[in-house]
Design an enzyme around this catalytic site. Structure first.
Site, PDB file in Angstrom:
ATOM      1  N   HIS A 224       0.881  -1.162   0.000  1.00  0.00           N
ATOM      2  CA  HIS A 224       0.000   0.000   0.000  1.00  0.00           C
ATOM      3  C   HIS A 224       0.919   1.212   0.000  1.00  0.00           C
ATOM      4  O   HIS A 224       1.711   1.391   0.914  1.00  0.00           O
ATOM      5  CB  HIS A 224      -0.901  -0.029   1.238  1.00  0.00           C
ATOM      6  CG  HIS A 224      -1.494   1.299   1.606  1.00  0.00           C
ATOM      7  ND1 HIS A 224      -2.254   2.033   0.725  1.00  0.00           N
ATOM      8  CD2 HIS A 224      -1.453   2.014   2.749  1.00  0.00           C
ATOM      9  CE1 HIS A 224      -2.640   3.151   1.336  1.00  0.00           C
ATOM     10  NE2 HIS A 224      -2.164   3.171   2.551  1.00  0.00           N
ATOM     11  N   TYR A 255      -6.577   8.481  -0.303  1.00  0.00           N
ATOM     12  CA  TYR A 255      -7.000   9.273   0.854  1.00  0.00           C
ATOM     13  C   TYR A 255      -5.986  10.375   1.115  1.00  0.00           C
ATOM     14  O   TYR A 255      -4.811  10.281   0.728  1.00  0.00           O
ATOM     15  CB  TYR A 255      -7.183   8.408   2.099  1.00  0.00           C
ATOM     16  CG  TYR A 255      -5.952   7.665   2.570  1.00  0.00           C
ATOM     17  CD1 TYR A 255      -4.969   8.316   3.333  1.00  0.00           C
ATOM     18  CD2 TYR A 255      -5.775   6.320   2.300  1.00  0.00           C
ATOM     19  CE1 TYR A 255      -3.845   7.635   3.778  1.00  0.00           C
ATOM     20  CE2 TYR A 255      -4.649   5.631   2.739  1.00  0.00           C
ATOM     21  CZ  TYR A 255      -3.696   6.285   3.470  1.00  0.00           C
ATOM     22  OH  TYR A 255      -2.583   5.623   3.914  1.00  0.00           O
ATOM     23  N   ASP A 546     -26.684 -24.049  11.713  1.00  0.00           N
ATOM     24  CA  ASP A 546     -27.898 -24.859  11.634  1.00  0.00           C
ATOM     25  C   ASP A 546     -27.663 -25.838  10.501  1.00  0.00           C
ATOM     26  O   ASP A 546     -27.076 -25.495   9.487  1.00  0.00           O
ATOM     27  CB  ASP A 546     -29.152 -24.006  11.441  1.00  0.00           C
ATOM     28  CG  ASP A 546     -29.275 -23.455  10.037  1.00  0.00           C
ATOM     29  OD1 ASP A 546     -28.240 -23.027   9.491  1.00  0.00           O
ATOM     30  OD2 ASP A 546     -30.385 -23.433   9.483  1.00  0.00           O
TER      31      ASP A 546
END
Lengths: 836, 67
Positions: A224, A255, A546
């Site tokens: 980055h 940014y 579930d």
């Protein structure tokens, strides 16, 4: 210098924001004898924390990440290291404005104060921003910056003050010893440490460390780029580290964040630059730190130009120059979620990696709770490291997917968006036939699953407007009205569904019954040939899963669960096995084919001489039947509310059975039916809940409205809290709602996709007994009802059938009505069709 | 008026440990990046001085392969 202890209850490797938060919370929860090591010096050992830009925007479309961030912000504030600055996400395009409207939905759903504002609002606070470049912005007043290194120091100190922690820096891990599947020892340059539990919190180095123990932490270091420009006169006019809001220039993936007199400009727009953990330089080899690699200016130049466009007077100020520029390393994962939890490969070896500054303290708390209690307050199942299948742990997969996702960091990502790379990795045996039928494949856990079939396009003419076409591009992206046509054809005739992505595992051995009984909520002491559908709870009574369980023999149960979470479910069973029981993975041994619809019995009857009548083969039973010379295990259940069976077929015979069913059903007009029906339309009409949507660790059986009249006497995980939940009033109630009017202000019809906030008809906020705001857990067409259905947990006083509420979609209100406040299906409420 | 051309070469930054490439024939700059050497900075400064003394220009030239 502190010497390395010879033993510890738990060794935490890594002293970045995650490791530091973790030792703090472990100590707070009563853990003692914790040893934390790092190969670097403190307080900045040289990992990603040390070069982070340290700002936090709380809104994320993922509830899990947003909750972890909100918890982290609370912790940073408690530590006194948070400075609120406010933040703008600015839009240069109309497409982005629409995305910001969608972000408003998520902000409202997670209870974060935000506002869509004009360019004037932005320049009132940031005068040096060129307002002609932007159309509007998403304003989050609670955005701020943190001192993550200071936070880490304070957290280590709090653990040391409790006498719980020994910290040893500049000690490097050389190896890890595993004995009989358990972690035993960490070997370091400071000596060996015997340990019961080891946590890898090493960010970009984590895969290398895990590899020493034979485990995988599938993340990759990725670059980055970030530069710091200054001094900027407009910034020096005000005191302190930050006094201007942070700007995310969303359309350029950049940014701008004030840091004193400098402006930090960071980018997610450059080409993906991936590294390998073993190639990260040592501290000695690195010019700055191991994770601050040399800046490659040519990758950044276009971004710098775009930043200059937005803030020409500030970034182009006389005398301002680039003070600092790095290719900073951070961790990316193939699905974007962190890597948390015990590794499935090695007992006692945990991962707490791939975490951003904004989630660090929240993750530290969640993992500490998980290690302590077996569950965490914030549900983190999307981040469970046990979620991966073997192919997803490979270097090639991790690199391919992160390569694709890097530029989506600030991207506009549709909730159903599919990956372009690493496709075709797991193919159902009937894949060729599906392709021939024009299947449109969506991926789940690597499996290529037909979402709908182009061959069913002819049905559109047959059903006309009953297929509920969608006119708006966003609502109909990654969707087709063919799904609804397949649904209607299944309800009218019959459909065949490829369910190969199911995870299937057997619980076997003399203690198999005890193992299943102690793990699931439903009565598992049933006759051979019985099928049970059951929740699985954690020890606090939240949903762990579930699933369905078939009793195949006195000493064998077969568990069938969703592909996405199947491996984590399998680990849960393994972790709760008594002596005398084992788990055997059968996922790759069997394909599953669903056959449902009013004609299902006729069709299957043409292929078998076995008795498949209602009395001969009752609902919720299973047994082997013969389709000619092919033996299949048939189970009479349904997730779409129709008569029919799931057929479990050996993989190598799956293609043949698929063809046989279509041949046998041709005269009845049987159609292949995609997962669009199975997972959404069929399920929603029947009010069936789905794990990961309606069900997660923060929800209870009572809230979900699926409590049975009785609770079995046998003990099972979560029994006591479940009994307490039954005795108390629920804090929220899962409801099914219909959208009463889809007309938008612009006149077009809009269809919600899930995640939207539920409000009063006047647009007022609702709050349930947990302090949460209701939001849409699942949304989809109900073609048999001609309605668009939403599910949402509502405050109990609002969970009244007929109650008129509203859903907010793209910043407009649409009227909705509560139609069910329990599991009663809106379609065929008496479940007559399942009985056939 | 004196116009000066300064020819400089990008060299590995030696703030970190100096690593050699696998064939040991060059310095491996992967982890440290490249910079202008201190001597060549002196050359640039001299050029600026000489050029600015009589209104000339100083131009810096560096060549590298695309790799």
């Amino acid at each position: 210098m502190v010497s390395t202890p010879a033993g510890a209850r738990v060794v935490v490797i890594g002293a970045g924001i995650v490791g530091n938060s973790l030792v703090h919370h472990l100590a707070r929860l009563g853990w003692r004898d914790i040893v934390q090591i790092d190969k670097g010096p403190l307080p900045n050992p040289g990992g990603s924390t040390g070069h982070a830009s340290n700002f936090i925007f709380p809104v994320d479309h993922s509830r899990e990440l947003a909750d972890l961030t909100l918890d982290s912000m609370r912790q940073y504030k408690e530590l006194g290291v948070f400075t609120e600055s406010g933040g703008y996400e600015v839009a240069r395009t109309e497409e982005r404005m629409e995305e910001l409207r969608r972000r408003m939905s998520s902000a409202r759903a997670w209870g974060i104060e935000t506002e869509l504002v004009t360019p004037d609002h932005v320049v009132a606070r940031i005068p040096f921003l060129d307002k002609d470049r932007i159309l509007g912005a998403f304003w989050t007043p609670s955005v701020g910056v943190v001192d993550s290194l200071r936070a880490g120091t304070l957290m280590r100190e709090s653990a040391m003050a409790l006498g719980a922690l020994t910290v040893v820096s500049t000690v490097e891990v050389l190896g890890m010893d595993v004995e009989q599947g358990r972690i035993r020892r960490v070997c370091t340059t400071g000596g060996d440490i015997e340990a019961e539990i080891v946590v890898i919190a090493c960010g970009v180095w984590s895969p290398k460390l895990a590899g020493m123990a034979g485990a995988a932490i599938p993340l990759t270091p990725a670059v980055h780029q970030m530069i710091s420009v200054g001094p900027i006169p407009q910034l020096t006019e005000r005191p302190g580290e930050i006094s201007f809001p942070i700007v995310r220039d969303m359309d350029t993936f950049c940014y701008e964040r004030q840091h004193g007199a400098d402006m930090e400009v960071g980018s997610y727009a450059h080409r993906p630059i991936l590294h390998d953990p073993q190639d990260i330089p040592s501290i000695e080899q690195a010019r700055l730190s191991p994770t601050e690699l040399p800046f490659t200016a040519s990758d950044f130049d276009p971004q710098l130009e775009q930043a200059l466009e937005l803030m020409p007077d500030a970034l182009g100020a006389e005398g301002a120059e680039i003070h600092y520029a790095i290719n900073g390393l951070l961790s990316l994962t193939p699905d974007g979620a962190p890597m948390l939890g015990e590794t499935p490969e090695v007992k006692g070896l945990w991962s707490a990696a791939a975490v951003w500054i904004k989630e660090g303290p929240g993750v530290g708390r969640a993992v500490a709770e998980w290690m302590t209690h077996g569950h965490s307050e914030i549900d983190v199942h999307h981040s469970d490291i046990a979620r991966f299948y073997p192919h997803q742990r490979t270097r090639a997969h991790v690199r391919s997917r992160t390569n694709e996702s890097f530029n989506k960091t600030y991207g506009i990502v549709h909730p159903s968006e599919q990956w372009a790379h690493e496709r075709g990795k797991r193919l159902a045996p009937m894949h060729a036939a599906e392709r021939e039928a024009g299947a449109v494949f969506f991926e789940t856990a690597g499996w290529e699953r037909p979402m709908w079939y182009a061959s069913n396009e002819l049905l559109l003419g047959e059903y006309g407007d009953a297929v509920m076409p969608r006119e708006h591009e966003w609502d109909s992206r990654w969707w087709s009205p063919i799904i609804n046509a397949e649904h209607l054809a299944m309800r009218e005739r019959a459909g065949v569904v490829d369910l190969s992505a199911f995870a299937i595992f057997d619980v076997v051995g003399p203690a198999a019954a005890q193992a299943v009984q102690g793990t699931v909520v439903a009565q598992a002491d049933v006759a051979e040939g019985r099928v049970i559908y059951t929740p699985v709870l954690d020890a606090k009574g939240g949903f762990r899963s579930d699933l369905t369980v078939m009793r195949l023999a006195h000493d064998r149960y077969r568990v069938v669960t969703g592909g996405l979470h199947g491996m984590a479910d399998m680990k849960w069973f393994v972790d709760h096995l008594p002596a005398g029981a084992q788990v055997v993975d059968q996922t790759s041994a069997f394909t599953t084919i669903g056959l449902w619809g009013p004609k299902a019995r006729d069709i299957l009857g043409r292929l078998t001489d076995d008795d498949i009548s209602h009395t001969g083969f009752p609902f919720l039973t299973c047994r082997g039947i013969e389709l000619g010379s092919i033996g299949v295990l048939a189970s009479r259940i349904s997730y779409v509310g129709e008569l029919g069976w799931e057929l479990y077929v050996p993989m190598e015979q799956g293609a043949r059975v698929w063809d046989l069913l279509h041949e046998a059903g041709r005269s009845d007009g049987v159609v292949p039916v995609g997962i669009g029906v199975y997972g959404t339309t069929g399920r929603l009409e029947k009010g069936y809940r789905a794990f990961g949507f309606e069900l997660d660790g923060e929800r209870t059986i009572v809230e979900a409205g699926t409590a049975r009249p009785k609770v079995k006497n046998a003990d099972f995980v979560g029994r006591e809290p479940y009994l307490a939940q039954r005795a108390a009033e629920p804090a929220a109630v899962l409801c099914t709602l219909t959208v009463d009017d889809h007309t938008s202000a612009g006149g077009g019809r809009r269809y919600m996709l899930g995640g939207e906030p539920i409000l009063t008809r006047d647009g007022d906020v609702l709050i349930d007994g947990h302090g949460h705001h209701p939001y849409v857990t699942s949304a989809g067409s109900a073609p048999s009802l001609g309605k668009h259905l939403l599910m949402a947990y509502l405050p109990p006083d609002q969970a009244v059938v007929g109650n008129a509420l509203a859903v907010s979609y793209m910043e407009e209100l649409y009227p909705v009505t509560v139609r069910a406040n329990d599991a009663t299906p809106l379609f065929d409420p008496a479940n007559e069709r399942i009985r056939g | 008026m004196t116009n000066v051309l300064v020819c400089i070469k990008r060299v590995p930054d030696t703030l970190g440990e100096v690593l050699l490439t696998a064939d040991e024939q060059a310095v491996d700059a992967r982890f440290v990046g490249c910079t202008v050497s201190a001597h060549e900075n002196c050359a640039v400064e001299l050029a600026v001085r000489v050029a600015s003394a009589d209104g000339g220009t100083a131009t810096v030239l560096s060549l590298r392969s695309d790799a």
